[in-house]
Design a protein around this motif. Structure first.
Motif, PDB file in Angstrom:
ATOM      1  N   LEU A  57     -20.989 107.101 138.768  1.00 55.24           N
ATOM      2  CA  LEU A  57     -21.480 106.088 140.069  1.00 55.24           C
ATOM      3  C   LEU A  57     -22.042 106.866 141.295  1.00 55.24           C
ATOM      4  N   ARG A  58     -21.764 108.116 141.394  1.00 57.44           N
ATOM      5  CA  ARG A  58     -22.483 108.900 142.494  1.00 57.44           C
ATOM      6  C   ARG A  58     -24.083 108.753 142.276  1.00 57.44           C
ATOM      7  N   GLU A  59     -24.461 108.788 141.020  1.00 59.33           N
ATOM      8  CA  GLU A  59     -25.799 108.576 140.370  1.00 59.33           C
ATOM      9  C   GLU A  59     -26.315 107.246 140.813  1.00 59.33           C
ATOM     10  N   GLN A  60     -25.666 106.321 140.222  1.00 61.99           N
ATOM     11  CA  GLN A  60     -26.104 104.777 140.335  1.00 61.99           C
ATOM     12  C   GLN A  60     -24.699 104.077 140.534  1.00 61.99           C
ATOM     13  N   ASN A  61     -24.498 103.537 141.470  1.00 61.37           N
ATOM     14  CA  ASN A  61     -23.284 102.787 141.796  1.00 61.37           C
ATOM     15  C   ASN A  61     -23.010 101.621 141.097  1.00 61.37           C
ATOM     16  N   GLY A  62     -22.739 101.527 139.732  1.00 60.88           N
ATOM     17  CA  GLY A  62     -22.849 100.801 138.899  1.00 60.88           C
ATOM     18  C   GLY A  62     -24.151  99.984 138.651  1.00 60.88           C
ATOM     19  N   VAL A  63     -24.147  99.308 137.469  1.00 61.48           N
ATOM     20  CA  VAL A  63     -25.699  98.931 137.169  1.00 61.48           C
ATOM     21  C   VAL A  63     -25.624  97.427 136.220  1.00 61.48           C
ATOM     22  N   VAL A  64     -26.303  96.564 136.192  1.00 61.66           N
ATOM     23  CA  VAL A  64     -26.606  95.595 134.917  1.00 61.66           C
ATOM     24  C   VAL A  64     -27.818  96.009 134.637  1.00 61.66           C
ATOM     25  N   ALA A  65     -27.582  96.127 133.274  1.00 62.16           N
ATOM     26  CA  ALA A  65     -28.719  96.869 132.277  1.00 62.16           C
ATOM     27  C   ALA A  65     -28.755  96.046 131.192  1.00 62.16           C
ATOM     28  N   TYR A  66     -29.941  96.306 130.238  1.00 62.44           N
ATOM     29  CA  TYR A  66     -29.972  95.620 129.129  1.00 62.44           C
ATOM     30  C   TYR A  66     -30.218  93.944 129.213  1.00 62.44           C
ATOM     31  N   PHE A  67     -30.833  93.746 130.397  1.00 63.55           N
ATOM     32  CA  PHE A  67     -31.256  92.480 130.686  1.00 63.55           C
ATOM     33  C   PHE A  67     -29.770  91.543 130.698  1.00 63.55           C
ATOM     34  N   GLY A  68     -28.738  92.320 131.255  1.00 61.81           N
ATOM     35  CA  GLY A  68     -27.534  91.351 131.423  1.00 61.81           C
ATOM     36  C   GLY A  68     -26.473  91.777 130.321  1.00 61.81           C
ATOM     37  N   GLY A  69     -26.949  92.544 129.346  1.00 60.17           N
ATOM     38  CA  GLY A  69     -25.847  93.020 128.077  1.00 60.17           C
ATOM     39  C   GLY A  69     -24.676  93.851 128.501  1.00 60.17           C
ATOM     40  N   LEU A  70     -25.144  94.557 129.724  1.00 57.10           N
ATOM     41  CA  LEU A  70     -23.947  95.383 130.170  1.00 57.10           C
ATOM     42  C   LEU A  70     -23.935  95.442 131.635  1.00 57.10           C
ATOM     43  N   TYR A  71     -22.699  95.208 132.135  1.00 57.58           N
ATOM     44  CA  TYR A  71     -22.272  95.470 133.690  1.00 57.58           C
ATOM     45  C   TYR A  71     -21.573  96.291 133.700  1.00 57.58           C
ATOM     46  N   ILE A  72     -21.875  97.579 134.574  1.00 59.25           N
ATOM     47  CA  ILE A  72     -21.054  98.456 134.761  1.00 59.25           C
ATOM     48  C   ILE A  72     -20.753  98.409 136.194  1.00 59.25           C
ATOM     49  N   ARG A  73     -19.363  98.347 136.455  1.00 57.97           N
ATOM     50  CA  ARG A  73     -18.942  97.918 137.943  1.00 57.97           C
ATOM     51  C   ARG A  73     -19.237  98.972 138.790  1.00 57.97           C
ATOM     52  N   GLY A  74     -19.315  98.694 140.105  1.00 54.42           N
ATOM     53  CA  GLY A  74     -19.206  99.954 141.295  1.00 54.42           C
ATOM     54  C   GLY A  74     -18.214  99.788 142.043  1.00 54.42           C
ATOM     55  N   CYS A  75     -18.244 100.817 142.927  1.00 49.46           N
ATOM     56  CA  CYS A  75     -17.204 101.055 143.865  1.00 49.46           C
ATOM     57  C   CYS A  75     -17.940 100.453 145.237  1.00 49.46           C
ATOM     58  N   VAL A  76     -17.643  99.239 145.295  1.00 54.37           N
ATOM     59  CA  VAL A  76     -18.616  98.333 146.244  1.00 54.37           C
ATOM     60  C   VAL A  76     -17.388  97.261 146.926  1.00 54.37           C
ATOM     61  N   ASN A  77     -17.572  96.868 148.083  1.00 51.36           N
ATOM     62  CA  ASN A  77     -16.940  95.605 148.657  1.00 51.36           C
ATOM     63  C   ASN A  77     -17.384  94.443 148.480  1.00 51.36           C
ATOM     64  N   GLU A  78     -19.031  94.308 148.364  1.00 51.87           N
ATOM     65  CA  GLU A  78     -19.509  93.006 148.023  1.00 51.87           C
ATOM     66  C   GLU A  78     -20.880  93.518 147.208  1.00 51.87           C
ATOM     67  N   PRO A  79     -21.109  92.655 146.366  1.00 49.34           N
ATOM     68  CA  PRO A  79     -20.665  91.198 145.912  1.00 49.34           C
ATOM     69  C   PRO A  79     -19.202  91.607 144.945  1.00 49.34           C
ATOM     70  N   ALA A  80     -18.436  90.493 145.157  1.00 46.09           N
ATOM     71  CA  ALA A  80     -17.224  90.589 144.293  1.00 46.09           C
ATOM     72  C   ALA A  80     -17.476  90.789 142.789  1.00 46.09           C
ATOM     73  N   TRP A  81     -18.444  90.106 142.364  1.00 41.36           N
ATOM     74  CA  TRP A  81     -18.435  90.313 140.773  1.00 41.36           C
ATOM     75  C   TRP A  81     -18.995  91.734 140.298  1.00 41.36           C
ATOM     76  N   HIS A  82     -19.338  92.751 141.503  1.00 35.31           N
ATOM     77  CA  HIS A  82     -19.712  93.943 141.023  1.00 35.31           C
ATOM     78  C   HIS A  82     -18.521  94.939 141.369  1.00 35.31           C
ATOM     79  N   ALA A  83     -17.763  94.392 142.078  1.00 36.22           N
ATOM     80  CA  ALA A  83     -16.363  95.464 142.560  1.00 36.22           C
ATOM     81  C   ALA A  83     -15.456  95.837 141.799  1.00 36.22           C
ATOM     82  N   LEU A  84     -15.401  96.915 141.296  1.00 32.48           N
ATOM     83  CA  LEU A  84     -14.498  97.397 140.442  1.00 32.48           C
ATOM     84  C   LEU A  84     -12.997  97.197 141.089  1.00 32.48           C
ATOM     85  N   ALA A  85     -12.800  97.373 142.205  1.00 27.50           N
ATOM     86  CA  ALA A  85     -11.538  97.009 142.762  1.00 27.50           C
ATOM     87  C   ALA A  85     -11.002  95.550 142.335  1.00 27.50           C
TER      88      ALA A  85
END
Length: 199
Positions: A28-56
């Motif tokens: 996550l230090r390198e990339q704070n989550g990612v949507v890859a493979y054209f939507g095939g994989l969502y790795i969540r990030g440590c963010v407050n917004e947007p909610a759909w990307h927030a690991l918490a």
């Protein structure tokens, strides 16, 4: 990773970040989550917004997976999801797969590093991207923050008189629908007829 549609930007949720294993922190230090493979994989990030990307949100929020799914522990980290809303969880160093229709939990018998390696080498199989591929071949595009809604659900046997459909919907709506569907079917015997209302 290929087909990157979104990256999470700056680390803004340092409380969740501090609770993560070292190898996930390094990713996550390198990339704070990612949507890859054209939507095939969502790795969540440590963010407050947007909610759909927030690991918490997925880990400790009001709709956290352990609050709904019987097999998920509060300590399991829902670090990623596939294009239809199935979840990838970390339990210790093991990556688990949560089928969000049925609540079944399977140990993928890989650690985080080998999960990423498998996704990179065999994305179609490792990430179950068949439904996404069909959707894309029909001209559909999955945007960041969206998941595929499948009707009928994969776990339902049908008479085959109606063709299965898929459409892009907001991730929160899809996950809410899946949680509600799971609650309704989890105690039903196999073969029980059901009526479905699509999302």
């Amino acid at each position: 990773m290929r087909g990157i549609l979104y990256t999470g930007g700056e680390l803004t949720d340092l409380v969740s970040f501090a609770r993560l294993p070292i190898y996930l922190q390094a990713f996550l230090r390198e990339q704070n989550g990612v949507v890859a493979y054209f939507g095939g994989l969502y790795i969540r990030g440590c963010v407050n917004e947007p909610a759909w990307h927030a690991l918490a949100e997925a880990w400790q929020g009001e709709t956290a997976f352990w609050r709904t799914y019987d097999e998920v522990a509060e300590t399991d980290i829902p670090f990623a999801q596939d294009s239809v809303g199935n979840q990838f969880l970390l339990r210790g160093d093991a990556v688990l797969f949560l089928d969000t229709e049925t609540g079944e939990l399977a140990d993928l018998e890989v650690d985080f590093k080998h999960f990423l390696f498998g996704a990179e080498k065999f994305p179609l199989d490792a990430l179950g991207m068949q439904a996404l591929r069909v959707f894309q071949q029909g001209g559909g595009v999955l945007k960041p923050g969206e998941l595929l809604s499948l009707h009928p659900p994969v776990c339902i046997a049908t008479t085959g008189t109606r063709k299965p459909t898929s459409k892009a919907v907001p991730a929160a709506a899809r996950l809410t629908w899946l949680a509600d569907f799971y609650r309704q079917i989890k105690d039903l015997p196999d073969g029980q007829p059901v009526r479905l209302k699509p999302l």
